[in-house]
Motif scaffolding. Structure first.
Motif, PDB file in Angstrom:
ATOM      1  N   TRP A 134       0.841  -1.201   0.000  1.00 16.45           N
ATOM      2  CA  TRP A 134       0.000   0.000   0.000  1.00 16.45           C
ATOM      3  C   TRP A 134       0.879   1.255   0.000  1.00 16.45           C
ATOM      4  CZ3 TRP A 134      -0.639   4.330   3.001  1.00 16.45           C
ATOM      5  CH2 TRP A 134      -1.819   5.072   2.833  1.00 16.45           C
ATOM      6  N   ALA A 135       1.877   1.272   0.904  1.00 15.44           N
ATOM      7  CA  ALA A 135       2.749   2.447   1.014  1.00 15.44           C
ATOM      8  C   ALA A 135       3.557   2.649  -0.263  1.00 15.44           C
ATOM      9  CB  ALA A 135       3.683   2.295   2.216  1.00 15.44           C
ATOM     10  N   THR A 152       4.687   5.813  -5.173  1.00 12.96           N
ATOM     11  CA  THR A 152       4.919   5.915  -6.611  1.00 12.96           C
ATOM     12  C   THR A 152       3.860   6.750  -7.317  1.00 12.96           C
ATOM     13  OG1 THR A 152       3.834   3.764  -6.905  1.00 12.96           O
ATOM     14  CG2 THR A 152       6.223   3.769  -6.760  1.00 12.96           C
ATOM     15  N   LEU A 153       2.685   6.907  -6.714  1.00 17.59           N
ATOM     16  CA  LEU A 153       1.658   7.748  -7.313  1.00 17.59           C
ATOM     17  C   LEU A 153       1.970   9.236  -7.198  1.00 17.59           C
ATOM     18  CD1 LEU A 153      -1.702   5.999  -6.304  1.00 17.59           C
ATOM     19  CD2 LEU A 153      -0.667   6.132  -8.575  1.00 17.59           C
ATOM     20  N   THR A 154       2.824   9.617  -6.263  1.00 19.61           N
ATOM     21  CA  THR A 154       3.144  11.037  -6.097  1.00 19.61           C
ATOM     22  C   THR A 154       3.926  11.548  -7.301  1.00 19.61           C
ATOM     23  OG1 THR A 154       5.268  10.625  -4.990  1.00 19.61           O
ATOM     24  CG2 THR A 154       3.294  10.722  -3.593  1.00 19.61           C
ATOM     25  N   GLY A 181      -6.417   4.239 -11.646  1.00 20.45           N
ATOM     26  CA  GLY A 181      -7.505   4.082 -12.610  1.00 20.45           C
ATOM     27  C   GLY A 181      -7.039   4.225 -14.042  1.00 20.45           C
ATOM     28  N   ALA A 182      -5.751   3.959 -14.285  1.00 22.11           N
ATOM     29  CA  ALA A 182      -5.186   4.094 -15.627  1.00 22.11           C
ATOM     30  C   ALA A 182      -5.383   2.809 -16.433  1.00 22.11           C
ATOM     31  CB  ALA A 182      -3.701   4.443 -15.527  1.00 22.11           C
ATOM     32  N   PHE A 185      -0.082  -2.499  -9.341  1.00 21.95           N
ATOM     33  CA  PHE A 185      -0.831  -1.926  -8.219  1.00 21.95           C
ATOM     34  C   PHE A 185      -1.058  -0.426  -8.410  1.00 21.95           C
ATOM     35  CE2 PHE A 185       1.453  -5.491  -5.893  1.00 21.95           C
ATOM     36  CZ  PHE A 185       0.342  -6.320  -5.838  1.00 21.95           C
ATOM     37  N   SER A 186       0.003   0.313  -8.758  1.00 24.86           N
ATOM     38  CA  SER A 186      -0.136   1.766  -8.865  1.00 24.86           C
ATOM     39  C   SER A 186      -0.987   2.173 -10.061  1.00 24.86           C
ATOM     40  CB  SER A 186       1.257   2.431  -8.934  1.00 24.86           C
ATOM     41  OG  SER A 186       2.050   1.870  -9.957  1.00 24.86           O
TER      42      SER A 186
END
Length: 550
Positions: free
Chosen positions: A200-201, A206-208, A242-243, A236-237
């Motif tokens: 999760w972390a 990586t989304l930032t 939602g990509a 996961f990311s």
């Protein structure tokens, strides 16, 4: 923490299904291109969860995959950990004895395997007691090829008839969710467990924008194998964002990758440098529209400057990323940070060639031989120690390695690095690869980057070879392009190094070879070369007196 508020993977799947139901997942398979939506993906993931429960998989059990990058493999990424089991991705390129050790050490209950990899798995499993705990093999297809294995089912039959709804359990964030093993080139592979919270972390990091900055408008194609540290977490990311997903399937050629980029509108892709060198060569000689591509993420080893410039000339940003199996895996990304807009071309490229800035959430220090922290000046270097919510604190069933590699909550990475005043990290070498000649250090990485900058060099690596007087001397191994003057190339390469580094850094010899040996994760395998070339007297050169360090 009660109430379902722990940090787990389940909300990422929920969000994609509810908010992006029509977004596509595209997969190149042995049957052609297959595509479906997040809605269909969620249904099939629930069917998989029900099928595994019916097969006796319980919370805490390990379920392995032996697969390439495709949609069925992606379904296991959520179907396995969200029922409380543990997704164990096995690298099919490992030798049989390592696969046997890994399966027994992890105590895998079911193994999902691709049809093309079934012979490889048979070779490891046949008459091997290490596989006695495996109750079932599931072939990732709609039929089962001829096989000597027992208890084999095809994937579509395995999930067929099961409900597309599942009563997902509330899991603890400390529940093990994933497992990978290091490649084991210096001994037995070491197992690393990932908890729900770690994955999760890592996804949130990586989304930032300081990580990979994936948006819901992106089309993401991980070429890095899904068996290699969860494809750097991209399945996961990408789901969390939602990509759109694009999976290139088994052994994609440069032409396959170019076609997928053009036809699916890929915006972000990721893999090791050899993948992009192949694509670069293909694009130079073929017409292909890769204008949708915005970002190429490169890890595993350094990207040659010529390749960075080639893609950036096409408007494609090349991002160096660094990480480790032990870190879930991404640790740093070479973004250009605010305040560096005035850099000239040389300064800009120097930043781009580094391993970059640590992603949010990680803390590190550089420790010298004396045990003291090394200053951030871009020159002094030491071993990188790192800690954070994505960094493991132990190896699975390896107390010997735990005592050696962890201290005060830090992972001692074994990477020798320097940090400049702006916080950019540059890997000088792996601790085991740095060359000590006459009491001074030589960075094999820097020499390799210099050699690969030559237009006629496809691959290059440098090792230290034992030397009676100087302890070690550097020897370069180079894969030349076809049809070049080999003698002239050797002279040109040695001249390149002489222009940039002290005389004693110049390799004693340049050996031209057909291919640099690779590890199971696609990195250069220097151990093989060290075993083959163990004596400095085997080589042409001899270190002149004025070329040795004082």
């Amino acid at each position: 923490m009660p109430g379902g508020t722990d940090q787990t993977l389940r909300p990422f799947l929920w969000r994609a299904e509810k908010m992006y139901p029509d977004r596509e997942i595209v997969s190149r398979t042995n049957r052609g291109i297959e595509r479906y939506t997040y809605t269909e993906f969620a249904d099939r993931t629930a069917q998989l969860a029900n099928a595994m429960t019916a097969a006796g998989i319980e919370e805490g059990d390990r379920v392995a995959t032996f697969c390439w990058n495709h949609h069925r493999h992606f379904e296991t990424y959520f179907g396995i950990p969200t029922i409380g089991a543990q997704l164990h991705t096995i690298n099919p390129l490992l030798p049989d004895e390592h696969v046997q050790y890994i399966v027994e050490n992890a105590d895998d209950q079911i193994i999902f395997v691709d049809p093309s990899l079934l012979p490889k798995l048979e070779g490891a499993a046949t008459d091997a007691p290490e596989f006695d705990g495996v109750s079932e093999y599931v072939v990732m297809d709609s039929e089962v090829p001829d096989t000597d294995l027992d208890n084999v089912t095809d994937y579509e039959s395995f999930i067929d008839g099961h409900d597309a709804d599942f009563d997902w359990p509330v899991l603890s964030e400390d529940q093990p969710a994933g497992m990978c093993y290091t490649s084991g080139t210096t001994g037995k592979p070491k197992g690393v467990e990932y908890t729900q919270k770690m994955l999760w972390a890592h996804t949130m990091m990586t989304l930032t924008p300081q990580g990979l900055g994936i948006h819901d408008t992106d089309v993401v194609m991980p070429v890095v194998p899904m068996f290699h540290v969860n494809a750097w977490g991209l399945p996961f990311s990408t789901t969390a964002a939602g990509a759109k997903h694009v999976y290139p399937g088994p052994s994609p050629s440069p032409e396959d990758l170019a076609n997928l980029i053009e036809e699916e509108g890929v915006t972000i892709t990721a893999g090791v440098p050899t993948v992009w060198l192949g694509l670069m060569d293909y694009l130079k000689n073929n017409d292909a529209d890769v204008s949708s591509l915005e970002q190429v993420i490169i890890g595993g080893s350094a990207a040659p400057e010529a390749m960075i410039r080639y893609f950036e000339d096409k408007g494609i940003e090349v991002l160096h990323a660094w990480g480790m199996t032990e870190m879930s895996p991404i640790g740093s990304v070479a973004h250009m940070k605010a305040g560096l807009e005035g850099l000239d071309d040389a300064g800009y490229m120097e930043k781009r060639k580094t391993q970059g800035l640590m992603v949010p959430g990680l803390e590190f220090k550089i420790v010298g031989d004396d045990g003291e922290e090394v200053p951030w000046n871009g020159e002094d270097f030491g071993e990188l120690w790192i800690r954070g919510p994505t960094v493991t604190q132990e190896y699975y069933k390896r107390p010997d390695a735990n005592e050696e590699d962890f201290e005060d909550g830090y992972l001692k990475t074994g990477d020798v690095v320097s940090i400049d005043e702006d916080g950019y990290m540059k890997i000088v070498d792996r601790a085991k690869d740095v060359i000590k000649s006459g009491g001074e250090w030589i960075s094999s990485v820097e020499l390799e980057n210099t050699l690969m900058a030559h237009d006629d060099v496809a691959e290059a690596t440098v090792i230290g070879v034992p030397h009676e007087r100087w302890q070690e001397r550097p020897i370069a191994f180079v894969v030349p392009d076809e049809g070049i003057d080999e003698a002239a190339l050797k002279d040109e390469l040695l001249a390149l190094v002489k222009d940039e580094y002290p005389k004693w850094w110049v390799p004693d010899d340049v050996v031209l070879i057909k291919e640099v040996p690779k590890t199971a994760t696609g990195k250069f395998d220097k151990k093989v070369l060290r075993d083959q070339y163990a004596d400095a007297s085997m080589f042409e050169g001899s270190t002149p007196e004025d070329a040795a360090p004082e």
